[in-house]
Write a protein that holds these residues in place. Sequence first.
Motif, mmCIF file in Angstrom:
data_model
loop_
_atom_site.group_PDB
_atom_site.id
_atom_site.type_symbol
_atom_site.label_atom_id
_atom_site.label_comp_id
_atom_site.label_asym_id
_atom_site.label_seq_id
_atom_site.Cartn_x
_atom_site.Cartn_y
_atom_site.Cartn_z
ATOM 1 N N ASN A 150 0.855 -1.157 0.054
ATOM 2 C CA ASN A 150 -0.017 -0.016 0.043
ATOM 3 C C ASN A 150 0.776 1.486 -0.049
ATOM 4 O O ASN A 150 0.311 2.460 0.192
ATOM 5 C CB ASN A 150 -0.940 0.109 1.314
ATOM 6 C CG ASN A 150 -1.877 -1.050 1.138
ATOM 7 O OD1 ASN A 150 -2.563 -1.290 0.011
ATOM 8 N ND2 ASN A 150 -2.201 -1.564 2.213
ATOM 9 N N ASN A 157 -9.174 -3.038 3.180
ATOM 10 C CA ASN A 157 -7.634 -2.537 3.431
ATOM 11 C C ASN A 157 -7.301 -2.974 4.820
ATOM 12 O O ASN A 157 -5.968 -2.271 4.946
ATOM 13 C CB ASN A 157 -7.850 -0.690 3.297
ATOM 14 C CG ASN A 157 -8.067 -0.514 1.860
ATOM 15 O OD1 ASN A 157 -7.663 -0.992 0.822
ATOM 16 N ND2 ASN A 157 -8.955 0.520 2.028
ATOM 17 N N ASN A 192 -7.682 1.334 -6.486
ATOM 18 C CA ASN A 192 -8.320 1.079 -5.101
ATOM 19 C C ASN A 192 -9.238 2.179 -4.474
ATOM 20 O O ASN A 192 -9.427 2.207 -3.382
ATOM 21 C CB ASN A 192 -7.233 0.783 -4.014
ATOM 22 C CG ASN A 192 -7.638 0.042 -2.851
ATOM 23 O OD1 ASN A 192 -8.586 -1.052 -2.855
ATOM 24 N ND2 ASN A 192 -7.052 0.202 -1.837
ATOM 25 N N ASN A 208 -7.072 5.025 -3.288
ATOM 26 C CA ASN A 208 -7.462 4.414 -1.915
ATOM 27 C C ASN A 208 -8.454 4.946 -1.251
ATOM 28 O O ASN A 208 -8.883 4.721 -0.005
ATOM 29 C CB ASN A 208 -6.232 4.322 -1.002
ATOM 30 C CG ASN A 208 -4.909 3.385 -1.703
ATOM 31 O OD1 ASN A 208 -5.443 2.199 -2.246
ATOM 32 N ND2 ASN A 208 -3.854 3.870 -1.816
ATOM 33 N N ASP A 261 -6.385 8.126 0.152
ATOM 34 C CA ASP A 261 -6.503 7.669 1.285
ATOM 35 C C ASP A 261 -7.485 8.232 2.356
ATOM 36 O O ASP A 261 -7.433 8.188 3.555
ATOM 37 C CB ASP A 261 -5.170 7.301 2.018
ATOM 38 C CG ASP A 261 -4.310 6.433 1.204
ATOM 39 O OD1 ASP A 261 -4.440 5.389 1.437
ATOM 40 O OD2 ASP A 261 -3.396 7.047 0.209
#
Lengths: 259, 259, 259
Positions: A25, B25, C7, C25, C43
């Motif tokens: 990641n 995740n 992702n 993400n 993220d």
Amino acid sequence: MKFNNRNVSISDKAKIGKNVKIGDNTVIYDNVIIGDNSIISNDCIIGEPLNDYYFKDDYVNPETIIGENALIRSHTILYAGSRFGNNFSTGHRVTIRENSVFGNNCRLGTVTDIQGHVTFGNNCWLHSNVHIGQKSTIGNFVFIYPYVVFTNDPTPPSDVCIGATIGDFSQIAVGTVLLPGTVIGKHCLVGAQSLVGGNYEDYSLILGNPGRKIKDVREMKSRETGKSHYPWPYNFSRGLPWEKEGFDEWKKENGYEND
Amino acid sequence: MKFNNRNVSISDKAKIGKNVKIGDNTVIYDNVIIGDNSIISNDCIIGEPLNDYYFKDDYVNPETIIGENALIRSHTILYAGSRFGNNFSTGHRVTIRENSVFGNNCRLGTVTDIQGHVTFGNNCWLHSNVHIGQKSTIGNFVFIYPYVVFTNDPTPPSDVCIGATIGDFSQIAVGTVLLPGTVIGKHCLVGAQSLVGGNYEDYSLILGNPGRKIKDVREMKSRETGKSHYPWPYNFSRGLPWEKEGFDEWKKENGYEND
Amino acid sequence: MKFNNRNVSISDKAKIGKNVKIGDNTVIYDNVIIGDNSIISNDCIIGEPLNDYYFKDDYVNPETIIGENALIRSHTILYAGSRFGNNFSTGHRVTIRENSVFGNNCRLGTVTDIQGHVTFGNNCWLHSNVHIGQKSTIGNFVFIYPYVVFTNDPTPPSDVCIGATIGDFSQIAVGTVLLPGTVIGKHCLVGAQSLVGGNYEDYSLILGNPGRKIKDVREMKSRETGKSHYPWPYNFSRGLPWEKEGFDEWKKENGYEND
């Protein structure tokens, strides 16, 4: 467990040294250079683009240089445009903005937040949750404990930015705030939860709100030994370059005769 | 929304209980044991390997035990080698290092940072951004408020590590620093932004810098009621085991007659 | 570098405006509405479900509204059920819980933690690692510096929750704790590391532990200019709506004649 190349993204403009491990990641952006034998753990962002990236089509990510043998723990964000010496290590969730320069053997604890435009010497150890404002200048062997904040604006808000300057071997204990432009000499000790401004000479014990020089650190007495623990390098060497030969010998060999 | 098995990684050396949910995740490393009906939300790391993992080929991850009915919120990192009782919950971005032991019904707030080698009793509630240094020992029903720091090195830096000890039912208010080796009795209240060192008897109201016992908490008077709010368990029971029967009855049945 | 759709997960119940970028993400949950030209970096978690999500099968995520031109930096968590005006920006790892309302042009720094059930006006700037407790009410053009904590429980623990109230243009300097129910007027300055409770009139300089009004901010003298920097809007305008026309002209046009 961490190095499975799962959801990893590495720019083809990055240069990765020999024997470098990159965790799952993790993202390595453009123009990052990572030295040999470094470990970048999982969920890190290395070379985080600066603000202009979001708004300028011709944005080019500035170079980010990480030395050899780094150990960057998970969820750390290192902005592009900073330079890290050898043996650099971080705890989790560290954030370091652009134009930060670190010497060799520096260690930063979990959640520590470096605002950029700062300079650290060698062997600085910052514990968890330290906040360093822009334009701070920190010497060698300076240790900074949790929840210490370095500020830089004397009359908030303003466009003035004057950081603090800390001399070699000084220690800043937990929860202390350094006011803008504070200058602390070498081998000082700033006590916990102090509010410190002004100039302090070498070997000062600084305490309180407002922070004052209370005495020379060499005059402090331990209840157990009757002697001062300071200058601390005579009494603490774990992980430091004088671990084997002792501080006196090391000083002679390394140009610190006057410290 | 969170439990789609997207980018999840679970070691085949982990033991996952019945009816456990694991969020997107999230990573579960070797030798993690998770009790029934627990929820591990997204982006968590459970069983984070210790430092040796990076450097020793024969590294084995120590056992991490999470009890039943846990609720671990996103981005939490729990190191391997810790033990968590039933009904353990965390906010986001909590970090807990190895050799931490938590009793049942403990709750930790966002960004709280447990340095490892610590012991907590049952029903401890830590709010956001609490920092607990190594070798701290905390009793039952102790609540710790934001930005409190527990320290452990009396003469930084040194190899000495003496944590604080907190008795059952004591409350440590926001922004307080506990100095190394502080011992606080039962049912104490430490006021906001205090700097506390030394030994304090049960029922102390502790305030200031340096922190001093000001009075017995039972002598405090509320402006509204004219009575003391403390000992607080007589006046607060939400989410606590005496919620239905009251504190006096509960004390008799649970071995707290003398509290 | 950040916007590769790697992702990423976006609920089909979310409404994404025109020209919105969503980073790798990142997760956008149900019933999130994002205004045009916003950037949600990598993220992030937008519309984080409330506690009931984990326990109720019929849970519906409340609406989360983000205005136009937002810039949400990485690892930020915005709970569902909050509302953010235009030009909202965050640093990394910000957490904002439910029922938070922000006006236009608000900026929050890295790791800042908003506990929900709070109201902010326009143009509030919160720096790194600020903690705002529930039931706080903050005016317009209020700037809050690192490690400031707003509390709300006068006798912890209790079921009473009384937040602080801050008037327009006031500044709360680094490391200060505001006690429950504190009321600060307009154009005040609270000095670093203060412990503040009670009511303070407009233009107060507030300092110390316990925090006291020391003088009128307009009576402060700069060593360089001999004049007061405060009210600061006459001396600082970068990124503020009076940047071009000056504060006096802007006040007349915007209903702040009495400020």
